[in-house]
Scaffold this motif. Structure first.
Motif, PDB file in Angstrom:
ATOM      1  N   TRP A  82       3.338  21.221 -41.507  1.00 61.25           N
ATOM      2  CA  TRP A  82       1.897  21.380 -41.320  1.00 61.25           C
ATOM      3  C   TRP A  82       1.226  21.690 -42.641  1.00 61.25           C
ATOM      4  O   TRP A  82       1.821  22.316 -43.522  1.00 61.25           O
ATOM      5  CB  TRP A  82       1.610  22.511 -40.318  1.00 61.25           C
ATOM      6  CG  TRP A  82       2.066  22.167 -38.942  1.00 61.25           C
ATOM      7  CD1 TRP A  82       3.316  22.365 -38.417  1.00 61.25           C
ATOM      8  CD2 TRP A  82       1.318  21.506 -37.934  1.00 61.25           C
ATOM      9  NE1 TRP A  82       3.376  21.870 -37.141  1.00 61.25           N
ATOM     10  CE2 TRP A  82       2.156  21.340 -36.818  1.00 61.25           C
ATOM     11  CE3 TRP A  82       0.007  21.040 -37.858  1.00 61.25           C
ATOM     12  CZ2 TRP A  82       1.730  20.725 -35.640  1.00 61.25           C
ATOM     13  CZ3 TRP A  82      -0.418  20.435 -36.689  1.00 61.25           C
ATOM     14  CH2 TRP A  82       0.438  20.282 -35.597  1.00 61.25           C
ATOM     15  N   LEU A  83      -0.039  21.271 -42.792  1.00 57.20           N
ATOM     16  CA  LEU A  83      -0.819  21.637 -43.963  1.00 57.20           C
ATOM     17  C   LEU A  83      -1.001  23.149 -43.965  1.00 57.20           C
ATOM     18  O   LEU A  83      -0.808  23.801 -42.930  1.00 57.20           O
ATOM     19  CB  LEU A  83      -2.163  20.913 -43.946  1.00 57.20           C
ATOM     20  CG  LEU A  83      -2.076  19.383 -44.087  1.00 57.20           C
ATOM     21  CD1 LEU A  83      -3.468  18.763 -44.079  1.00 57.20           C
ATOM     22  CD2 LEU A  83      -1.316  18.983 -45.342  1.00 57.20           C
ATOM     23  N   PRO A  84      -1.381  23.744 -45.097  1.00 56.18           N
ATOM     24  CA  PRO A  84      -1.428  25.210 -45.205  1.00 56.18           C
ATOM     25  C   PRO A  84      -2.267  25.927 -44.136  1.00 56.18           C
ATOM     26  O   PRO A  84      -1.956  27.063 -43.790  1.00 56.18           O
ATOM     27  CB  PRO A  84      -2.003  25.440 -46.598  1.00 56.18           C
ATOM     28  CG  PRO A  84      -1.555  24.248 -47.376  1.00 56.18           C
ATOM     29  CD  PRO A  84      -1.627  23.099 -46.389  1.00 56.18           C
ATOM     30  N   ASP A  85      -3.303  25.275 -43.603  1.00 59.69           N
ATOM     31  CA  ASP A  85      -4.106  25.950 -42.567  1.00 59.69           C
ATOM     32  C   ASP A  85      -3.550  25.720 -41.159  1.00 59.69           C
ATOM     33  O   ASP A  85      -4.109  26.184 -40.171  1.00 59.69           O
ATOM     34  CB  ASP A  85      -5.571  25.538 -42.653  1.00 59.69           C
ATOM     35  CG  ASP A  85      -5.812  24.076 -42.297  1.00 59.69           C
ATOM     36  OD1 ASP A  85      -4.839  23.334 -42.013  1.00 59.69           O
ATOM     37  OD2 ASP A  85      -6.984  23.660 -42.304  1.00 59.69           O
ATOM     38  N   PHE A  86      -2.438  24.972 -41.057  1.00 54.70           N
ATOM     39  CA  PHE A  86      -1.721  24.708 -39.796  1.00 54.70           C
ATOM     40  C   PHE A  86      -2.523  23.908 -38.773  1.00 54.70           C
ATOM     41  O   PHE A  86      -2.193  23.886 -37.597  1.00 54.70           O
ATOM     42  CB  PHE A  86      -1.214  26.005 -39.152  1.00 54.70           C
ATOM     43  CG  PHE A  86      -0.317  26.801 -40.046  1.00 54.70           C
ATOM     44  CD1 PHE A  86       0.925  26.313 -40.411  1.00 54.70           C
ATOM     45  CD2 PHE A  86      -0.732  28.023 -40.541  1.00 54.70           C
ATOM     46  CE1 PHE A  86       1.756  27.040 -41.262  1.00 54.70           C
ATOM     47  CE2 PHE A  86       0.089  28.761 -41.385  1.00 54.70           C
ATOM     48  CZ  PHE A  86       1.338  28.265 -41.751  1.00 54.70           C
ATOM     49  N   THR A  87      -3.589  23.222 -39.211  1.00 53.95           N
ATOM     50  CA  THR A  87      -4.402  22.446 -38.274  1.00 53.95           C
ATOM     51  C   THR A  87      -4.093  20.960 -38.293  1.00 53.95           C
ATOM     52  O   THR A  87      -4.480  20.236 -37.376  1.00 53.95           O
ATOM     53  CB  THR A  87      -5.899  22.634 -38.554  1.00 53.95           C
ATOM     54  OG1 THR A  87      -6.197  22.147 -39.875  1.00 53.95           O
ATOM     55  CG2 THR A  87      -6.319  24.082 -38.405  1.00 53.95           C
ATOM     56  N   LYS A  88      -3.402  20.485 -39.321  1.00 55.69           N
ATOM     57  CA  LYS A  88      -3.053  19.074 -39.428  1.00 55.69           C
ATOM     58  C   LYS A  88      -1.605  18.941 -39.868  1.00 55.69           C
ATOM     59  O   LYS A  88      -1.115  19.694 -40.690  1.00 55.69           O
ATOM     60  CB  LYS A  88      -3.971  18.366 -40.419  1.00 55.69           C
ATOM     61  CG  LYS A  88      -5.419  18.307 -39.966  1.00 55.69           C
ATOM     62  CD  LYS A  88      -6.169  17.271 -40.756  1.00 55.69           C
ATOM     63  CE  LYS A  88      -7.619  17.114 -40.414  1.00 55.69           C
ATOM     64  NZ  LYS A  88      -8.223  17.804 -39.381  1.00 55.69           N
ATOM     65  N   ARG A  89      -0.950  17.927 -39.313  1.00 52.91           N
ATOM     66  CA  ARG A  89       0.442  17.692 -39.659  1.00 52.91           C
ATOM     67  C   ARG A  89       0.534  17.165 -41.095  1.00 52.91           C
ATOM     68  O   ARG A  89      -0.301  16.373 -41.523  1.00 52.91           O
ATOM     69  CB  ARG A  89       1.051  16.661 -38.708  1.00 52.91           C
ATOM     70  CG  ARG A  89       1.100  17.163 -37.278  1.00 52.91           C
ATOM     71  CD  ARG A  89       1.594  16.072 -36.326  1.00 52.91           C
ATOM     72  NE  ARG A  89       1.328  16.433 -34.956  1.00 52.91           N
ATOM     73  CZ  ARG A  89       2.161  17.161 -34.202  1.00 52.91           C
ATOM     74  NH1 ARG A  89       3.292  17.573 -34.691  1.00 52.91           N
ATOM     75  NH2 ARG A  89       1.833  17.450 -32.959  1.00 52.91           N
ATOM     76  N   ALA A  90       1.540  17.628 -41.807  1.00 54.03           N
ATOM     77  CA  ALA A  90       1.787  17.140 -43.169  1.00 54.03           C
ATOM     78  C   ALA A  90       2.359  15.731 -43.090  1.00 54.03           C
ATOM     79  O   ALA A  90       3.121  15.412 -42.175  1.00 54.03           O
ATOM     80  CB  ALA A  90       2.748  18.074 -43.884  1.00 54.03           C
ATOM     81  N   ARG A  91       2.002  14.922 -44.029  1.00 54.83           N
ATOM     82  CA  ARG A  91       2.569  13.574 -44.073  1.00 54.83           C
ATOM     83  C   ARG A  91       3.906  13.645 -44.780  1.00 54.83           C
ATOM     84  O   ARG A  91       4.006  14.179 -45.871  1.00 54.83           O
ATOM     85  CB  ARG A  91       1.624  12.629 -44.792  1.00 54.83           C
ATOM     86  CG  ARG A  91       0.326  12.471 -44.041  1.00 54.83           C
ATOM     87  CD  ARG A  91      -0.595  11.543 -44.765  1.00 54.83           C
ATOM     88  NE  ARG A  91      -1.908  11.651 -44.164  1.00 54.83           N
ATOM     89  CZ  ARG A  91      -2.554  10.630 -43.631  1.00 54.83           C
ATOM     90  NH1 ARG A  91      -2.021   9.437 -43.653  1.00 54.83           N
ATOM     91  NH2 ARG A  91      -3.741  10.808 -43.090  1.00 54.83           N
ATOM     92  N   VAL A  92       4.904  13.107 -44.110  1.00 54.02           N
ATOM     93  CA  VAL A  92       6.250  13.192 -44.661  1.00 54.02           C
ATOM     94  C   VAL A  92       6.669  11.854 -45.230  1.00 54.02           C
ATOM     95  O   VAL A  92       6.340  10.834 -44.778  1.00 54.02           O
ATOM     96  CB  VAL A  92       7.260  13.637 -43.576  1.00 54.02           C
ATOM     97  CG1 VAL A  92       8.658  13.718 -44.128  1.00 54.02           C
ATOM     98  CG2 VAL A  92       6.813  14.964 -43.018  1.00 54.02           C
TER      99      VAL A  92
END
Length: 92
Positions: A82-92
């Motif tokens: 997750w991105l640092p604010d946990f609202t969007k999934r990180a792109r792997v």
């Protein structure tokens, strides 16, 4: 609205050291971050909230007919996924 916990949620909460007070706090302080309108028997969503400083993701569905919020699972989001604010999934 009455909180109802699925067996899966109870098992996962126990494994992850998340209690019902944590879930209540997160549901009180958070926001919906994803919708799952095609889930059955009720549309569900992913919610980000906090219990103290601990971020929690909760998947739940509302059964408005019976005035129930059904908790499907709860977990602490992984910063690698997750991105640092946990609202969007990180792109792997």
């Amino acid at each position: 609205m009455k909180l109802v916990y699925r067996q899966h949620a109870i098992r996962r909460m126990f494994e992850r050291n998340i209690n019902t007070d944590d879930v209540t706090a997160a549901l009180t302080t958070g926001n919906e971050i994803e919708k799952y309108p095609n889930d059955t028997p009720y549309p569900s969503c992913l919610w980000l909230g906090y219990s103290g400083s601990r971020p929690l993701h909760i998947v739940f569905a509302d059964n408005t007919e019976d005035d129930e919020r059904i908790v499907i699972t709860a977990y602490e989001p992984d910063s690698a996924q997750w991105l640092p604010d946990f609202t969007k999934r990180a792109r792997v």
